[in-house]
Motif scaffolding. Structure first.
Motif, PDB file in Angstrom:
ATOM      1  N   LYS A   1       0.811  -1.217   0.000  1.00 35.17           N
ATOM      2  CA  LYS A   1       0.000   0.000   0.000  1.00 35.17           C
ATOM      3  C   LYS A   1       0.846   1.269   0.000  1.00 35.17           C
ATOM      4  CE  LYS A   1      -3.881  -0.678   0.258  1.00 35.17           C
ATOM      5  NZ  LYS A   1      -4.860  -1.095  -0.783  1.00 35.17           N
TER       6      LYS A   1
ATOM      7  N   HIS B   1      -9.298  -8.400   6.576  1.00 33.86           N
ATOM      8  CA  HIS B   1      -8.361  -7.558   5.841  1.00 33.86           C
ATOM      9  C   HIS B   1      -7.519  -6.837   6.884  1.00 33.86           C
ATOM     10  CE1 HIS B   1     -10.278  -7.496   1.660  1.00 33.86           C
ATOM     11  NE2 HIS B   1     -10.947  -8.385   2.368  1.00 33.86           N
TER      12      HIS B   1
ATOM     13  N   LEU C   1       4.117  -0.470   4.072  1.00 32.87           N
ATOM     14  CA  LEU C   1       2.720  -0.668   4.441  1.00 32.87           C
ATOM     15  C   LEU C   1       2.091  -1.705   3.517  1.00 32.87           C
ATOM     16  CD1 LEU C   1       1.702   3.090   4.897  1.00 32.87           C
ATOM     17  CD2 LEU C   1       2.740   1.546   6.576  1.00 32.87           C
TER      18      LEU C   1
ATOM     19  N   CYS D   1      -7.703  -4.266  11.685  1.00 33.13           N
ATOM     20  CA  CYS D   1      -8.315  -5.381  10.963  1.00 33.13           C
ATOM     21  C   CYS D   1      -9.773  -5.039  10.680  1.00 33.13           C
ATOM     22  CB  CYS D   1      -8.211  -6.670  11.778  1.00 33.13           C
ATOM     23  SG  CYS D   1      -9.020  -8.098  11.005  1.00 33.13           S
TER      24      CYS D   1
ATOM     25  N   GLN E   1      -4.372  -4.471   8.021  1.00 33.10           N
ATOM     26  CA  GLN E   1      -3.394  -3.451   7.642  1.00 33.10           C
ATOM     27  C   GLN E   1      -2.107  -3.684   8.436  1.00 33.10           C
ATOM     28  OE1 GLN E   1      -4.381  -1.476   5.080  1.00 33.10           O
ATOM     29  NE2 GLN E   1      -6.297  -2.648   5.245  1.00 33.10           N
ATOM     30  N   CYS E   2      -0.972  -3.742   7.752  1.00 36.03           N
ATOM     31  CA  CYS E   2       0.289  -4.127   8.383  1.00 36.03           C
ATOM     32  C   CYS E   2       1.394  -3.110   8.092  1.00 36.03           C
ATOM     33  CB  CYS E   2       0.767  -5.488   7.862  1.00 36.03           C
ATOM     34  SG  CYS E   2      -0.414  -6.824   7.996  1.00 36.03           S
TER      35      CYS E   2
ATOM     36  N   GLU F   1      -1.459  -4.597   2.986  1.00 34.08           N
ATOM     37  CA  GLU F   1      -2.760  -5.123   3.397  1.00 34.08           C
ATOM     38  C   GLU F   1      -2.741  -6.630   3.166  1.00 34.08           C
ATOM     39  OE1 GLU F   1      -7.466  -4.149   2.782  1.00 34.08           O
ATOM     40  OE2 GLU F   1      -6.249  -4.343   0.980  1.00 34.08           O
TER      41      GLU F   1
END
Length: 208
Positions: A85, A111, A93, A130, A113-114, A95
């Motif tokens: 992302k 889903h 970043l 999440c 986000q990391c 997903e």
């Protein structure tokens, strides 16, 4: 007759007032956030030894220190997907889209986000949020009812024997919504632990 009616009103009024107050209190409580009293905890570890025939160049250390943006090229199992992302300073970043999992009567696709940090000795992936997606209207309500935390750390041994080690710690605190309130908390926790452990192990295989 008018006197009797007035006396009846006087007798009923306090009861009506108390009932009204109870209904208002119940309505207020129903809109308040319920406590996160259901806990899901998963801790998984897995190692992947490299076979003797694995290439020596680049070395495992050089391989693990490649730019983390390349993780988006990983072919994850069971339809999982890792989407880049962008970046935030030194952090990449992503997903992570987890394949649909079934939890009692509900099917959802998490889903996550990391952010990914790397250093000389490890690569650390942290889930920052999440969102559950699915076709059931209840899924949208669930997204307001849990707190999610996950950390995955990959380390490696690069010598006469070579291997990659991965550990994952996941924690989800839930305030069960709607029909889930009717299910005993222990059953929710046991089922949640089992479902998330399977999903976590599937994703770990993709990184190893």
């Amino acid at each position: 007759q008018f006197l009797q009616w007035s006396q009846l009103e006087a007798a009923v009024a306090p009861t009506t007032m108390r009932l009204t107050l109870v209904l208002h209190a119940a309505a207020a409580l129903s809109t308040q956030r319920r406590p996160y009293d259901t806990k899901v905890r998963v801790a998984s570890q897995r190692s992947a030894p490299l076979p003797p025939t694995a290439p020596q160049n680049p070395t495992l250390t050089e391989y693990m220190r490649l730019p983390t943006a390349q993780y988006a090229l990983l072919d994850l199992p069971y339809g999982a997907d890792l989407r880049r992302k962008g970046s935030n300073g030194d952090q990449e970043l992503f997903e992570l889209v987890v394949p649909p999992v079934k939890f009692f009567f509900l099917t959802v696709s998490p889903h996550v986000q990391c952010v990914v940090d790397s250093n000389e000795h490890s690569v650390v992936v942290r889930g920052t949020s999440c969102t559950l997606k699915g076709t059931d209207a209840l899924v949208r309500r669930i997204n307001d009812c849990f707190d999610f935390r996950v950390t995955a750390e990959m380390t490696w041994v690069d010598g006469s024997t070579r291997r990659i080690d991965c550990s994952v710690d996941l924690a989800v605190d839930v305030a069960p919504p709607g029909p889930f309130r009717l299910i005993p908390r222990r059953s929710l926790e046991v089922t949640g632990n089992s479902v998330m452990r399977v999903a976590t192990n599937q994703i770990i295989r993709g990184f190893l």
